[in-house]
Scaffold this motif. Structure first.
Motif, PDB file in Angstrom:
ATOM      1  N   GLY A 157      -0.606   5.177 -11.018  1.00 52.22           N
ATOM      2  CA  GLY A 157      -1.349   5.506  -9.810  1.00 52.22           C
ATOM      3  C   GLY A 157      -0.662   4.988  -8.571  1.00 52.22           C
ATOM      4  O   GLY A 157       0.408   4.378  -8.629  1.00 52.22           O
ATOM      5  N   GLU A 158      -1.292   5.248  -7.430  1.00 56.16           N
ATOM      6  CA  GLU A 158      -0.759   4.840  -6.137  1.00 56.16           C
ATOM      7  C   GLU A 158      -1.656   3.764  -5.554  1.00 56.16           C
ATOM      8  O   GLU A 158      -2.875   3.903  -5.517  1.00 56.16           O
ATOM      9  CB  GLU A 158      -0.717   6.039  -5.183  1.00 56.16           C
ATOM     10  CG  GLU A 158      -0.128   5.700  -3.831  1.00 56.16           C
ATOM     11  CD  GLU A 158      -0.151   6.879  -2.871  1.00 56.16           C
ATOM     12  OE1 GLU A 158      -0.506   6.670  -1.699  1.00 56.16           O
ATOM     13  OE2 GLU A 158       0.181   8.004  -3.306  1.00 56.16           O
ATOM     14  N   VAL A 159      -1.039   2.681  -5.093  1.00 60.19           N
ATOM     15  CA  VAL A 159      -1.785   1.579  -4.485  1.00 60.19           C
ATOM     16  C   VAL A 159      -2.444   2.085  -3.198  1.00 60.19           C
ATOM     17  O   VAL A 159      -1.762   2.561  -2.289  1.00 60.19           O
ATOM     18  CB  VAL A 159      -0.851   0.385  -4.181  1.00 60.19           C
ATOM     19  CG1 VAL A 159      -1.620  -0.732  -3.467  1.00 60.19           C
ATOM     20  CG2 VAL A 159      -0.208  -0.129  -5.463  1.00 60.19           C
TER      21      VAL A 159
ATOM     22  N   THR B  98       0.851  -1.180   0.000  1.00 57.09           N
ATOM     23  CA  THR B  98       0.000   0.000   0.000  1.00 57.09           C
ATOM     24  C   THR B  98       0.894   1.239   0.000  1.00 57.09           C
ATOM     25  O   THR B  98       1.901   1.279   0.704  1.00 57.09           O
ATOM     26  CB  THR B  98      -0.924  -0.004   1.244  1.00 57.09           C
ATOM     27  OG1 THR B  98      -1.677  -1.212   1.229  1.00 57.09           O
ATOM     28  CG2 THR B  98      -1.885   1.166   1.225  1.00 57.09           C
ATOM     29  N   GLY B  99       0.547   2.221  -0.835  1.00 54.80           N
ATOM     30  CA  GLY B  99       1.349   3.434  -0.940  1.00 54.80           C
ATOM     31  C   GLY B  99       2.357   3.398  -2.078  1.00 54.80           C
ATOM     32  O   GLY B  99       2.936   4.423  -2.429  1.00 54.80           O
ATOM     33  N   LYS B 100       2.568   2.212  -2.671  1.00 54.74           N
ATOM     34  CA  LYS B 100       3.517   2.091  -3.776  1.00 54.74           C
ATOM     35  C   LYS B 100       2.976   2.822  -5.001  1.00 54.74           C
ATOM     36  O   LYS B 100       1.807   2.735  -5.331  1.00 54.74           O
ATOM     37  CB  LYS B 100       3.749   0.615  -4.114  1.00 54.74           C
ATOM     38  CG  LYS B 100       4.746   0.400  -5.244  1.00 54.74           C
ATOM     39  CD  LYS B 100       5.025  -1.068  -5.508  1.00 54.74           C
ATOM     40  CE  LYS B 100       6.056  -1.195  -6.611  1.00 54.74           C
ATOM     41  NZ  LYS B 100       6.436  -2.586  -6.849  1.00 54.74           N
ATOM     42  N   THR B 101       3.861   3.554  -5.680  1.00 58.64           N
ATOM     43  CA  THR B 101       3.488   4.226  -6.913  1.00 58.64           C
ATOM     44  C   THR B 101       3.783   3.308  -8.084  1.00 58.64           C
ATOM     45  O   THR B 101       4.896   2.801  -8.206  1.00 58.64           O
ATOM     46  CB  THR B 101       4.261   5.553  -7.061  1.00 58.64           C
ATOM     47  OG1 THR B 101       3.955   6.384  -5.941  1.00 58.64           O
ATOM     48  CG2 THR B 101       3.877   6.269  -8.341  1.00 58.64           C
ATOM     49  N   LEU B 102       2.775   3.094  -8.920  1.00 59.04           N
ATOM     50  CA  LEU B 102       2.925   2.234 -10.091  1.00 59.04           C
ATOM     51  C   LEU B 102       2.859   3.073 -11.358  1.00 59.04           C
ATOM     52  O   LEU B 102       2.105   4.041 -11.425  1.00 59.04           O
ATOM     53  CB  LEU B 102       1.802   1.195 -10.144  1.00 59.04           C
ATOM     54  CG  LEU B 102       1.750   0.193  -8.992  1.00 59.04           C
ATOM     55  CD1 LEU B 102       0.474  -0.632  -9.061  1.00 59.04           C
ATOM     56  CD2 LEU B 102       2.973  -0.713  -9.024  1.00 59.04           C
TER      57      LEU B 102
END
Length: 122
Positions: free
Chosen positions: A71-73, A43-47
């Protein structure tokens, strides 16, 4: 109302009020067979569109699941590590993989609707 889009890599993305839920299609889970392991993003990881976001392993093979947009998880499906078969039994429902806040909803324009996806897999 939520809109659902499909990728050529057999992911689906359902967008509702700027948040997107992502999973693999029913067709993809049928091709993989029984899933035994799912590695979810943090959670919070940028993809970035095209990044490997999730790895799913079945009795047949391991397969990457790609981010269909930037986006961001914002959440992951916490039920999956304990029960990866949820993806097999409900690929487009309870077997969702992650949710993300979209950085650029315009990226969805290049994806397929359900009719186009069904035509592709025929």
């Amino acid at each position: 109302m939520a809109e659902t889009y499909y990728t050529e890599d057999h992911e689906w993305i359902r967008v509702d009020k700027g948040e997107a839920t992502v999973g693999i299609t029913d067709y993809a889970q049928e091709q993989l067979g029984d899933l035994v392991f799912v590695e979810l993003p943090e959670t919070g990881k940028t993809l970035t569109k095209g990044d490997v976001a999730v790895v799913v392993e079945s009795v047949k093979a391991a397969s990457d699941v790609y981010a269909p947009a930037d986006g961001e998880v914002s959440a992951v499906n916490e039920a999956l590590p304990g029960d990866p078969s949820l993806v097999n039994s409900a690929a487009t429902g309870d077997g969702w993989l992650w949710r993300m806040k979209l950085a650029d909803a315009g990226q969805l324009d290049g994806l397929m609707d359900e009719a186009a996806y069904k035509k592709m897999i025929e």
